[in-house]
Design an enzyme around this catalytic site. Structure first.
Site, PDB file in Angstrom:
ATOM      1  N   ASN A  88      75.826  80.871  48.340  1.00  0.00           N
ATOM      2  CA  ASN A  88      76.141  80.609  46.939  1.00  0.00           C
ATOM      3  C   ASN A  88      74.889  80.342  46.111  1.00  0.00           C
ATOM      4  O   ASN A  88      73.907  79.793  46.601  1.00  0.00           O
ATOM      5  CB  ASN A  88      77.109  79.427  46.835  1.00  0.00           C
ATOM      6  CG  ASN A  88      78.413  79.708  47.562  1.00  0.00           C
ATOM      7  OD1 ASN A  88      78.817  80.856  47.703  1.00  0.00           O
ATOM      8  ND2 ASN A  88      79.075  78.664  48.029  1.00  0.00           N
ATOM      9  N   PRO A  95      84.761  81.699  40.068  1.00  0.00           N
ATOM     10  CA  PRO A  95      85.443  82.793  40.768  1.00  0.00           C
ATOM     11  C   PRO A  95      84.599  83.296  41.923  1.00  0.00           C
ATOM     12  O   PRO A  95      83.375  83.353  41.827  1.00  0.00           O
ATOM     13  CB  PRO A  95      85.600  83.875  39.686  1.00  0.00           C
ATOM     14  CG  PRO A  95      84.532  83.581  38.688  1.00  0.00           C
ATOM     15  CD  PRO A  95      84.358  82.078  38.695  1.00  0.00           C
ATOM     16  N   ASP A  96      85.273  83.630  43.044  1.00  0.00           N
ATOM     17  CA  ASP A  96      84.508  84.190  44.150  1.00  0.00           C
ATOM     18  C   ASP A  96      84.235  85.672  43.879  1.00  0.00           C
ATOM     19  O   ASP A  96      84.592  86.209  42.845  1.00  0.00           O
ATOM     20  CB  ASP A  96      85.192  83.948  45.495  1.00  0.00           C
ATOM     21  CG  ASP A  96      86.452  84.774  45.694  1.00  0.00           C
ATOM     22  OD1 ASP A  96      86.714  85.674  44.877  1.00  0.00           O
ATOM     23  OD2 ASP A  96      87.168  84.519  46.674  1.00  0.00           O
ATOM     24  N   PHE A  97      83.589  86.341  44.810  1.00  0.00           N
ATOM     25  CA  PHE A  97      83.097  87.686  44.539  1.00  0.00           C
ATOM     26  C   PHE A  97      84.086  88.790  44.851  1.00  0.00           C
ATOM     27  O   PHE A  97      84.005  89.856  44.268  1.00  0.00           O
ATOM     28  CB  PHE A  97      81.803  87.928  45.333  1.00  0.00           C
ATOM     29  CG  PHE A  97      80.616  87.240  44.724  1.00  0.00           C
ATOM     30  CD1 PHE A  97      79.755  87.923  43.890  1.00  0.00           C
ATOM     31  CD2 PHE A  97      80.369  85.903  44.973  1.00  0.00           C
ATOM     32  CE1 PHE A  97      78.668  87.292  43.316  1.00  0.00           C
ATOM     33  CE2 PHE A  97      79.282  85.264  44.413  1.00  0.00           C
ATOM     34  CZ  PHE A  97      78.430  85.961  43.576  1.00  0.00           C
ATOM     35  N   ARG A  98      85.025  88.543  45.760  1.00  0.00           N
ATOM     36  CA  ARG A  98      85.809  89.674  46.246  1.00  0.00           C
ATOM     37  C   ARG A  98      87.318  89.499  46.210  1.00  0.00           C
ATOM     38  O   ARG A  98      88.035  90.427  46.557  1.00  0.00           O
ATOM     39  CB  ARG A  98      85.376  90.008  47.683  1.00  0.00           C
ATOM     40  CG  ARG A  98      83.974  90.574  47.742  1.00  0.00           C
ATOM     41  CD  ARG A  98      83.567  90.933  49.152  1.00  0.00           C
ATOM     42  NE  ARG A  98      82.270  91.596  49.179  1.00  0.00           N
ATOM     43  CZ  ARG A  98      81.109  90.967  49.172  1.00  0.00           C
ATOM     44  NH1 ARG A  98      81.084  89.652  49.153  1.00  0.00           N
ATOM     45  NH2 ARG A  98      79.968  91.635  49.189  1.00  0.00           N
ATOM     46  N   ASP A 126      75.224  78.647  43.103  1.00  0.00           N
ATOM     47  CA  ASP A 126      75.691  77.717  42.077  1.00  0.00           C
ATOM     48  C   ASP A 126      75.034  76.339  42.108  1.00  0.00           C
ATOM     49  O   ASP A 126      75.268  75.515  41.227  1.00  0.00           O
ATOM     50  CB  ASP A 126      77.216  77.540  42.158  1.00  0.00           C
ATOM     51  CG  ASP A 126      77.699  77.214  43.566  1.00  0.00           C
ATOM     52  OD1 ASP A 126      77.028  76.431  44.270  1.00  0.00           O
ATOM     53  OD2 ASP A 126      78.750  77.750  43.968  1.00  0.00           O
ATOM     54  N   GLY A 130      83.975  80.846  48.942  1.00  0.00           N
ATOM     55  CA  GLY A 130      85.266  80.177  49.063  1.00  0.00           C
ATOM     56  C   GLY A 130      85.211  78.672  48.922  1.00  0.00           C
ATOM     57  O   GLY A 130      86.221  78.038  48.587  1.00  0.00           O
ATOM     58  N   HIS A 143      70.755  83.390  49.515  1.00  0.00           N
ATOM     59  CA  HIS A 143      70.712  84.390  48.451  1.00  0.00           C
ATOM     60  C   HIS A 143      70.073  83.831  47.184  1.00  0.00           C
ATOM     61  O   HIS A 143      70.299  84.334  46.087  1.00  0.00           O
ATOM     62  CB  HIS A 143      72.118  84.921  48.169  1.00  0.00           C
ATOM     63  CG  HIS A 143      72.715  85.646  49.340  1.00  0.00           C
ATOM     64  ND1 HIS A 143      74.060  85.922  49.460  1.00  0.00           N
ATOM     65  CD2 HIS A 143      72.133  86.151  50.462  1.00  0.00           C
ATOM     66  CE1 HIS A 143      74.280  86.563  50.591  1.00  0.00           C
ATOM     67  NE2 HIS A 143      73.126  86.709  51.218  1.00  0.00           N
TER      68      HIS A 143
END
Length: 351
Positions: free
Chosen positions: A195, A121-124, A197, A113, A214
């Site tokens: 994230n 884009p986020d994941f969900r 990124d 977020g 992650h």
């Protein structure tokens, strides 16, 4: 780089004055194109209301430029103490803790977020999240693109997606610069992020202050357990942007960025630091995460029972079902421990 430095300066000045940072005027992809026009960006608008306060009195509406944010006002059970001077103004109490130096060892936990305003884009998020946009890859299930067994058999979908997400195409958001500001002030104990990124790094947060739970694109390794040769980010980027699948020049196995896939263990750094970090933490700030993925989600329970915790998110997540686990925004499970959880509903970057 000039745009990034200017945005960081605006944030620092605005926070020093107690105001709201101005929105960046330029969110280009680095090639002259507008990130907002070329990528799907989820709405940043939080809960709406026509009045200054909800009819049930549960949440206080912030007025002015931050009108889409709502600060939760708990109705604490009788006899329950709070770590906040005024539980109904918990966000003000937290700001005072930071400004006065009462909070000196801040941990920030963050999810997708905080990066959506960068154009990632986020994941969900329904219809706009990363998983929802993967249909073109004809995956057996969306998560397969981040599953190590599937990657070994069919690596191309991941590298096609990696080209779209690769660092260098996005500008950090106000949340990333907020983390950087905490670091500059000597208040950031550690930033734990889900994230991949690398936007914290782009914002200038030093590696020592980061735990990329992650993994990230920052480095890459051969996936052959007997080889594990390391490759630089630039080497992998050259292959990805040349539409070539990277293979190890030593054993010819696949080379993968150090992103934690399903089926892989989390980075050792995550486990090496978490116990000492969370024991020392005197303020926990959680932003832009669904708190659905473990063990990351369980970290909120690692701080001491008296440590204030703040969630800034579009929806309530991670709440207690039993005493001792999860957020307890209303003091329902406080017992002999003080109420210590604050909630701001809305967009992270507005907050």
């Amino acid at each position: 780089m000039a745009d990034i430095e200017e945005l960081a300066k605006q944030l620092d000045e605005s926070l020093s004055l107690g105001g709201k940072p101005a929105a960046p005027n330029d969110r280009s992809n680095g090639d002259g194109s507008d990130a907002e026009s070329s990528r799907s960006v989820p709405s940043a608008v939080g809960p709406q209301s026509s009045s200054d306060e909800d009819s049930d009195g549960d949440s206080a509406k912030l007025v002015g430029p931050m009108a889409s944010l709502m600060v939760h006002k708990p109705g604490l059970p009788a006899g329950i103490a709070s770590v906040f001077a005024d539980a109904a103004s918990s966000i003000d109490s937290i700001a005072s803790m930071i400004a006065s130096g009462a909070a000196k060892r801040v941990i920030v936990m963050a999810g997708a977020g905080i990066s959506t305003d960068a154009g990632i884009p986020d994941f969900r998020s329904a219809g706009t999240g990363l998983y929802a946009n993967l249909q073109k890859y004809r995956l057996p299930y969306p998560e397969a693109i981040f599953t190590i067994d599937y990657f070994r058999r069919k690596p191309k979908p991941f590298f096609v997606l990696a080209k779209e997400l690769y660092p260098g195409q996005y500008t950090p958001t106000l949340c990333h610069f907020f983390v950087k500001l905490l670091a500059q002030k000597g208040l950031l104990l550690r930033h734990y992020t889900q994230n991949i990124d690398c936007l914290e790094r782009v914002a200038g947060v030093e590696s020592e202050l980061l735990v990329e739970a992650h993994g990230s694109f920052h480095a890459a390794h051969c996936i052959n357990a007997k080889c594990r040769k390391e490759f630089s980010q630039s080497w992998v980027k050259e292959h990805i942007f040349g539409d070539k699948i990277p293979h190890c020049d030593k054993c010819r196995s696949l080379v993968k960025p150090d992103i934690t896939f399903f089926g892989e263990g989390l980075p050792s750094r995550f486990f090496e630091l978490l116990d000492d970090d969370f024991a020392a933490c005197d303020l926990l700030i959680v932003m832009g995460t669904s708190l659905q993925v473990h063990p990351f989600a369980s970290l909120i329970d690692k701080v001491r029972s008296s440590t204030p915790r703040l969630l800034i998110n579009r929806e309530r997540v991670g709440e207690s079902k039993v005493r001792g686990t999860g957020f307890d925004f209303d003091g329902s499970f406080a017992g002999s421990n003080p109420h210590r959880d604050a909630l701001v509903l809305g967009d992270c970057n507005e907050a």
